[in-house]
Every structure is written in C-alpha cells, then in structure tokens.
Design a protein around this motif. Structure first.
Motif, short mmCIF file in Angstrom:
data_model
loop_
_atom_site.label_atom_id
_atom_site.label_comp_id
_atom_site.label_asym_id
_atom_site.label_seq_id
_atom_site.Cartn_x
_atom_site.Cartn_y
_atom_site.Cartn_z
N TYR A 168 -18.14 97.23 -32.12
CA TYR A 168 -17.92 96.64 -30.79
C TYR A 168 -19.11 96.43 -30.25
O TYR A 168 -20.09 97.23 -30.26
N PHE A 169 -19.35 95.32 -29.54
CA PHE A 169 -20.59 95.29 -28.52
C PHE A 169 -19.97 95.87 -27.12
O PHE A 169 -19.32 96.81 -27.20
N ASN A 170 -20.45 95.14 -25.94
CA ASN A 170 -19.96 95.84 -24.85
C ASN A 170 -18.61 95.30 -24.40
O ASN A 170 -18.62 94.36 -24.01
N ALA A 171 -17.77 96.58 -24.47
CA ALA A 171 -16.19 95.98 -24.21
C ALA A 171 -16.24 96.06 -22.46
O ALA A 171 -16.85 96.87 -22.06
N ALA A 172 -15.47 95.26 -22.12
CA ALA A 172 -15.21 94.99 -20.72
C ALA A 172 -13.85 94.19 -20.15
O ALA A 172 -13.37 93.65 -21.29
N GLY A 173 -13.52 94.33 -19.26
CA GLY A 173 -12.39 93.47 -18.58
C GLY A 173 -11.32 94.26 -18.80
O GLY A 173 -11.17 95.32 -19.11
N TYR A 174 -10.29 93.70 -18.37
CA TYR A 174 -8.70 94.44 -18.24
C TYR A 174 -7.82 93.10 -18.75
O TYR A 174 -8.03 92.12 -18.60
N ASP A 175 -6.56 93.80 -18.87
CA ASP A 175 -5.35 92.96 -19.56
C ASP A 175 -5.19 91.71 -18.52
O ASP A 175 -5.13 91.80 -17.53
N PRO A 176 -5.35 90.40 -18.72
CA PRO A 176 -5.32 89.26 -18.16
C PRO A 176 -3.78 89.23 -17.37
O PRO A 176 -3.70 88.56 -16.57
N ASN A 177 -2.73 90.01 -18.02
CA ASN A 177 -1.49 90.04 -17.29
C ASN A 177 -1.44 91.28 -16.57
O ASN A 177 -0.19 91.63 -16.25
N SER A 178 -2.41 92.07 -16.27
CA SER A 178 -2.48 93.16 -15.46
C SER A 178 -1.26 94.28 -15.83
O SER A 178 -0.83 95.07 -15.08
N ARG A 179 -1.21 94.45 -17.27
CA ARG A 179 -0.17 95.41 -17.77
C ARG A 179 -0.70 96.67 -17.82
O ARG A 179 -0.07 97.88 -17.98
#
Ligand code: WQD
Length: 324
Positions: A168-179
C-alpha cells in the motif's frame, strides 16, 4: 470462499471486509480490538475476539472456521514509533505474523493476502516506484513488512501456500456509502491529523518541513482511497484461486499530492480554515513517494476509482462530521 480477515475491525480491515462480503465471500473477522473498533464490525461477518500472539486463540479460530483464504491486516503501522520502540513491532508484526502463518499452514489455508507497505522500498531511487525498485526499508516498520513478505515466499516454497503481498502507498478516505465511520484514535497520518485540526480536536496541523525537493517544498505522497485498496484484496483472492501463482504488487495511483495541496483542498471542501504551521522535518521522510501501479492494473485488472483528492477528503470529512 470462506475468508478469515485478521484485523478486520480496523480501518483498512473493515473496508476490506465490506468489499469481500459484497463480492459474495463468507467472512470471519479475527481481531483483538486493540485499535480496531466494534462499531466497524458488520452483522453479516462473524466476529471472533482473539489475538495473533495467542496461539490458542488462533488454533480455536482456525479449527472452528477452516478458512480457505486469509487476509492479514493485524499489524502496528506507525513508522516513527517503530524506530523508538522496535520491540513492539518485532513482537506484533513479526512474531504474531509467523504464528498466524504457521496456523494457516497447519489448517491447510490455500490463499494468503498480506497487507504490505511502500515502506519496504525506503528512500526512493526513482519515482514512480515499481516493484523492481530495491527494497531497503528506512524504518523498522518497513523492515517488518519486508521480513514477512520473505517468510511468506519460503512458506509458499516449502508448504505450497499461495500468497499476495499488497504494497500500500498512503491509505486514506472512508467508505463512499458511509457504512464505516470509525475514527482512528491518536492518528499520526496526515489526513486524519488535518481533520482533527479542522474539527478543533487538535489546535493545529504541524507541517514537517517545507524545504523538500518538491514544487511547493512540502512532502509529496500517493494517497489511495481505502475502498480502492479493499477492492485490490478481492481481486488478489480471485487471482490466487485462478492462477495458483504468488503476487507482489503496489497499490497506489501514480499521482502525488503535497501536504500544502492537501491543506488547500481540505479548506475548499470543508469551507473551514485548517490551522497549520511549518515546523522542522520529521526524520526519515523522503521528498516524494509515488507508486507505479501498472503491474496491479495489468495482472489484476485493478483500477483506482475513488482515489481522487476530492473523494478522499469529502468521504473523510463526512466520517469526522458523523463523529462530532
Ligand atoms: C504524509 C506526509 C509527512 C503528519 C506512513 C507510513 C507508511 C504508511 C503510510 C502504512 C509526509 C506529512 C504528516 C503530520 C505532516 N503506513 N505530515 N504532518 O509517512 O508517508 O507513510 O503512513 O502502511 O508505512 O510510513 O504518511 O501521513 O505520516 O505523512 O506534515 O502531522 O505528510 O511529512 O510528507 P507517510 P504520513
């Protein structure tokens, strides 16, 4: 396929569980909840509270579940801390991983997907980095990841285990469906720290140096959305099952973003001021780290879909607001 996700209550683990479930797999989560969160667990994935350092926990879990596949995401990841407290990383990331690999082999697991890291490469000799780049980790965390990749290669050769190591490089973000909205506590990575500065949980973001050889002087990294990462795990299992070949691939976007670019985008997207201050460099930070993901694209057909900065920052901001 019956898949055990070790560390499946964590940030990347829970997103991986979601994609495996959506891909039609039966998922069994094994986690000690030391950093994983119960709120990240899904009702359609069985949960077993255990620790990879407890061989009895592993034996009970594997005898009960008899998984065909394993995803291993249960590791310490703070590169800086690995240089001051290496013993914690030897124990968790190396000894714990070896206990897990031994149990998996004893239980006739056939496919093993390992969460590796760009940290195995160390200071980049060229960017974007491909899988042929020398592996000279600059921090002990990166060494632990490389060490387990090498052990997996031996266990594959000696015991017939098929494995995929996903760097992995830099993991970021969150589930687009907010689950999934569980937040890391005491984050050290840039984007969660920036979010804490935006919500006022933290006074300001300290920017570690602006004298790097980059366009605006701040560090450049390849931010990849955690859902794109999770899909990479799903594809890795399909590949291992079909090809019965081992696989080591980078997961990144070939796009770099600097710290100041992240700050500017985050302010635009949230409409808020992100208090920040330039301070001294952090030891061991390279100027720029960007992935060449061509091998994953060619072999797995993998394509990042959510890894643009806007989606990464919007989904993260939504998760932080949901926790306010
Ligand atoms: C990103 C950029 C910092 C925090 C680490 C691990 C790596 C992987 C991803 C697991 C750099 C700057 C950061 C802050 C800052 N982990 N920064 N102020 O160091 O690229 O990689 O996480 O696989 O193995 O080493 O990520 O988010 O810490 O830093 O200025 O408070 O942001 O200097 O340029 P990094 P990061």
């Amino acid at each position: 396929m019956k898949i055990a996700v070790i560390g499946g209550a964590g940030y990347i683990g829970s997103h991986t569980v979601r994609e495996l479930l959506d891909g039609g797999h039966q998922v069994f989560v094994f986690d000690n909840l030391s950093s994983g969160l119960k709120q990240n667990l899904f009702p359609d994935a069985h949960f077993f509270h255990g620790d990879i350092l407890n061989r009895e926990d592993l034996a009970i879990f594997f005898n009960k579940v008899q998984p065909e596949g394993v995803v291993h995401l249960a590791a310490l990841k703070a590169a800086g801390e690995s240089m001051t407290h290496p013993e914690k990383f030897s124990t968790q990331n190396i000894v714990g991983s070896l206990y897990l690999i031994q149990q998996a082999v004893a239980s006739k697991v056939r496919y093993f997907v390992f969460s590796s890291s760009a940290a195995v490469y160390g200071a980049p000799q060229y960017n974007p980095i491909d899988e042929n780049h020398p592996t000279n980790p600059e921090n002990y965390y990166g060494y632990t990841k490389l060490s387990i990749e090498n052990h997996l290669a031996w266990y594959s050769r000696l015991k017939g285990l098929h494995f995929a190591a996903l760097r992995y490089f830099n993991a970021a973000g969150y589930d687009p469906n907010s689950r999934i909205i569980g937040l890391e506590s005491n984050p050290s990575n840039l984007i969660p720290v920036a979010m804490e500065a935006l919500t006022g949980k933290r006074k300001e973001l300290l920017i570690f140096g602006n004298d790097y050889q980059t366009p605006d002087g701040t560090g450049v990294r390849d931010y990849i959305h955690v859902t794109d990462l999770a899909v990479g795990h799903l594809m890795a299992f399909d590949y291992l099952k079909k090809q019965k070949q081992n696989l080591i691939v980078n997961l990144g976007t070939n796009e770099g973003a600097s710290v100041l670019e992240i700050v500017q985008h985050a302010q635009q997207i949230t409409g808020k001021i992100l208090p920040h201050r330039i301070v001294d460099r952090r030891p061991g930070d390279p100027d720029s780290l960007v992935a060449n993901p061509q091998k994953a694209m060619d072999i797995l057909g993998w394509q990042p879909k959510y890894s643009d900065l806007k989606t990464i920052l919007e989904t993260t901001w939504k998760a932080y607001q949901a926790n306010l």
